[in-house]
Design a protein around this motif. Structure first.
Motif, PDB file in Angstrom:
ATOM      1  N   MET A  50      47.245  28.917 -88.228  1.00 49.63           N
ATOM      2  CA  MET A  50      47.001  28.685 -86.666  1.00 49.63           C
ATOM      3  C   MET A  50      47.484  27.486 -86.290  1.00 49.63           C
ATOM      4  SD  MET A  50      42.850  28.359 -87.060  1.00 49.63           S
ATOM      5  CE  MET A  50      42.484  27.559 -85.510  1.00 49.63           C
TER       6      MET A  50
ATOM      7  N   PRO B 236      46.300  24.155 -83.723  1.00 48.29           N
ATOM      8  CA  PRO B 236      45.277  23.938 -83.331  1.00 48.29           C
ATOM      9  C   PRO B 236      45.454  23.673 -81.855  1.00 48.29           C
ATOM     10  CG  PRO B 236      45.358  22.734 -85.154  1.00 48.29           C
ATOM     11  CD  PRO B 236      46.835  23.687 -85.136  1.00 48.29           C
TER      12      PRO B 236
ATOM     13  N   ASP C 289      45.622  26.646 -79.994  1.00 49.61           N
ATOM     14  CA  ASP C 289      44.175  27.444 -80.201  1.00 49.61           C
ATOM     15  C   ASP C 289      43.261  26.808 -78.970  1.00 49.61           C
ATOM     16  OD1 ASP C 289      42.820  29.170 -81.884  1.00 49.61           O
ATOM     17  OD2 ASP C 289      41.565  27.605 -82.046  1.00 49.61           O
ATOM     18  N   TYR C 290      43.115  25.759 -78.661  1.00 51.77           N
ATOM     19  CA  TYR C 290      42.409  25.044 -77.757  1.00 51.77           C
ATOM     20  C   TYR C 290      42.872  25.420 -76.206  1.00 51.77           C
ATOM     21  CZ  TYR C 290      41.060  21.908 -81.611  1.00 51.77           C
ATOM     22  OH  TYR C 290      40.772  21.459 -82.951  1.00 51.77           O
TER      23      TYR C 290
ATOM     24  N   LEU D 163      41.668  28.937 -75.558  1.00 56.97           N
ATOM     25  CA  LEU D 163      40.356  29.167 -75.534  1.00 56.97           C
ATOM     26  C   LEU D 163      39.838  28.981 -74.418  1.00 56.97           C
ATOM     27  CD1 LEU D 163      39.307  28.484 -79.146  1.00 56.97           C
ATOM     28  CD2 LEU D 163      39.057  30.647 -78.278  1.00 56.97           C
ATOM     29  N   ILE D 164      40.271  27.615 -73.692  1.00 54.68           N
ATOM     30  CA  ILE D 164      39.915  27.260 -72.605  1.00 54.68           C
ATOM     31  C   ILE D 164      40.271  28.128 -71.322  1.00 54.68           C
ATOM     32  CG2 ILE D 164      40.202  25.256 -70.745  1.00 54.68           C
ATOM     33  CD1 ILE D 164      40.327  23.462 -73.341  1.00 54.68           C
TER      34      ILE D 164
ATOM     35  N   ILE E  66      43.447  36.984 -74.962  1.00 54.88           N
ATOM     36  CA  ILE E  66      42.991  37.063 -76.281  1.00 54.88           C
ATOM     37  C   ILE E  66      43.963  37.800 -77.241  1.00 54.88           C
ATOM     38  CG2 ILE E  66      41.754  39.300 -76.252  1.00 54.88           C
ATOM     39  CD1 ILE E  66      39.207  37.806 -76.932  1.00 54.88           C
TER      40      ILE E  66
ATOM     41  N   LEU F   2      45.947  34.823 -78.678  1.00 52.91           N
ATOM     42  CA  LEU F   2      45.059  34.126 -79.719  1.00 52.91           C
ATOM     43  C   LEU F   2      44.924  34.866 -80.994  1.00 52.91           C
ATOM     44  CD1 LEU F   2      42.840  31.795 -79.629  1.00 52.91           C
ATOM     45  CD2 LEU F   2      41.154  33.431 -78.973  1.00 52.91           C
ATOM     46  N   TRP F   3      44.912  36.194 -80.889  1.00 46.00           N
ATOM     47  CA  TRP F   3      45.001  36.778 -82.239  1.00 46.00           C
ATOM     48  C   TRP F   3      46.209  36.615 -82.964  1.00 46.00           C
ATOM     49  CZ3 TRP F   3      41.463  40.929 -79.705  1.00 46.00           C
ATOM     50  CH2 TRP F   3      40.225  40.645 -79.835  1.00 46.00           C
TER      51      TRP F   3
ATOM     52  N   MET G 263      46.000  33.271 -84.492  1.00 42.81           N
ATOM     53  CA  MET G 263      45.135  33.077 -85.656  1.00 42.81           C
ATOM     54  C   MET G 263      45.366  34.020 -86.704  1.00 42.81           C
ATOM     55  SD  MET G 263      41.631  33.103 -83.483  1.00 42.81           S
ATOM     56  CE  MET G 263      40.611  33.313 -84.655  1.00 42.81           C
ATOM     57  N   GLY G 264      46.591  34.543 -86.599  1.00 41.27           N
ATOM     58  CA  GLY G 264      47.030  35.546 -87.960  1.00 41.27           C
ATOM     59  C   GLY G 264      46.718  36.920 -88.092  1.00 41.27           C
TER      60      GLY G 264
END
Lengths: 160, 81
Positions: B1, B3, B6-7, B10-11, B40, B43-44, B47-48
């Motif tokens: 992932m 970072p 990712d942040y 998510l925001i 989302i 996002l997945w 995240m792998g």
């Protein structure tokens, strides 16, 4: 304050967002008046739970997608030795790799959540069908108006 | 992932969730919910969880948005809250 963010929020940011999204979904499911808004809240709640499970499967920054890469994994010693003696030849299919699990995300929560996504869409479809039936019956999507109509119908014919 | 990716995702995810619940036009709410599903899905993939990502892209961003828009088309577009 900065230490609190670095120690508690930054490493667990996925989990903080999962809790926030779950609370947003729960609030919408309970407090919203429109039925479609309630269903959107329910879907947000479901995706928050899925976000939690997928976050559990991530192993730090080095984890990749769970497919074994034969070029980065070391071959196991016995198979390499057997190849040297020519017992198996170059027919393939018998190669074994020493897989380092920390390089890959854990695929078990992914597979579980695959089912949860499909079930979530089925739930949403059935709920939207019920909402359309309610609209045909009452002519509105607002929860308080539907409850008022049911109450009026009950008080008009109390023997039913 | 990754970072920073990712942040940011998510925001944006929280922002999209709040907008889709706050907007009073139900068609706009459905479209913003489709954006939420697509975020989302990104996002997945990041995240792998690629299998979850393409299932979400097909089923979450595709089919649920179509279901919601079909329901809005067959009922009312205005919402009181």
């Amino acid at each position: 304050m900065l230490e609190f963010i670095q120690d508690n929020i930054q490493p667990y940011f996925n989990y903080w967002v999962y809790v926030i999204l779950m609370m947003i979904g729960l609030w919408a499911t309970i407090a919203k008046n429109n039925l479609i808004k309630k269903l959107i809240g329910m879907s947000i709640f479901q995706t928050a739970i899925i976000l939690f499970y997928v976050s559990v499967g991530v192993k730090g920054e080095g984890s990749k997608i769970p497919i074994v890469n034969p070029y980065t994994e070391a071959k196991s010693a016995e198979v390499v030795g057997a190849d040297q003696h020519g017992e198996h030849g170059a027919k393939g299919g018998g190669e074994k790799y020493i897989v380092e699990p920390d390089n890959y995300a854990n695929p078990l929560p992914h597979v579980l959540m695959l089912t949860a996504i499909v079930v979530g869409v089925a739930t949403l479809g059935v709920a939207l069908a019920v909402v359309q039936m309610l609209f045909k019956e009452f002519g509105t999507l607002e929860e308080d108006e539907i409850l008022a109509q049911i109450k009026n119908a009950d008080s008009a014919s109390p023997d039913v | 992932m990754i970072p920073i990716f990712d942040y940011i995702l998510l925001i944006f995810l929280i922002v999209a969730a709040v907008i889709s619940l706050k907007v009073k036009d139900l068609l706009s709410a459905s479209m913003v919910f489709g954006i939420y599903s697509f975020l989302i899905c990104l996002l997945w993939a990041e995240m792998g969880a690629v299998d979850v990502a393409f299932t979400e892209a097909a089923v979450g961003a595709g089919v649920s948005a179509v279901f919601l828009i079909a329901t809005v088309y067959n009922t009312k577009r205005r919402s009181s809250d």
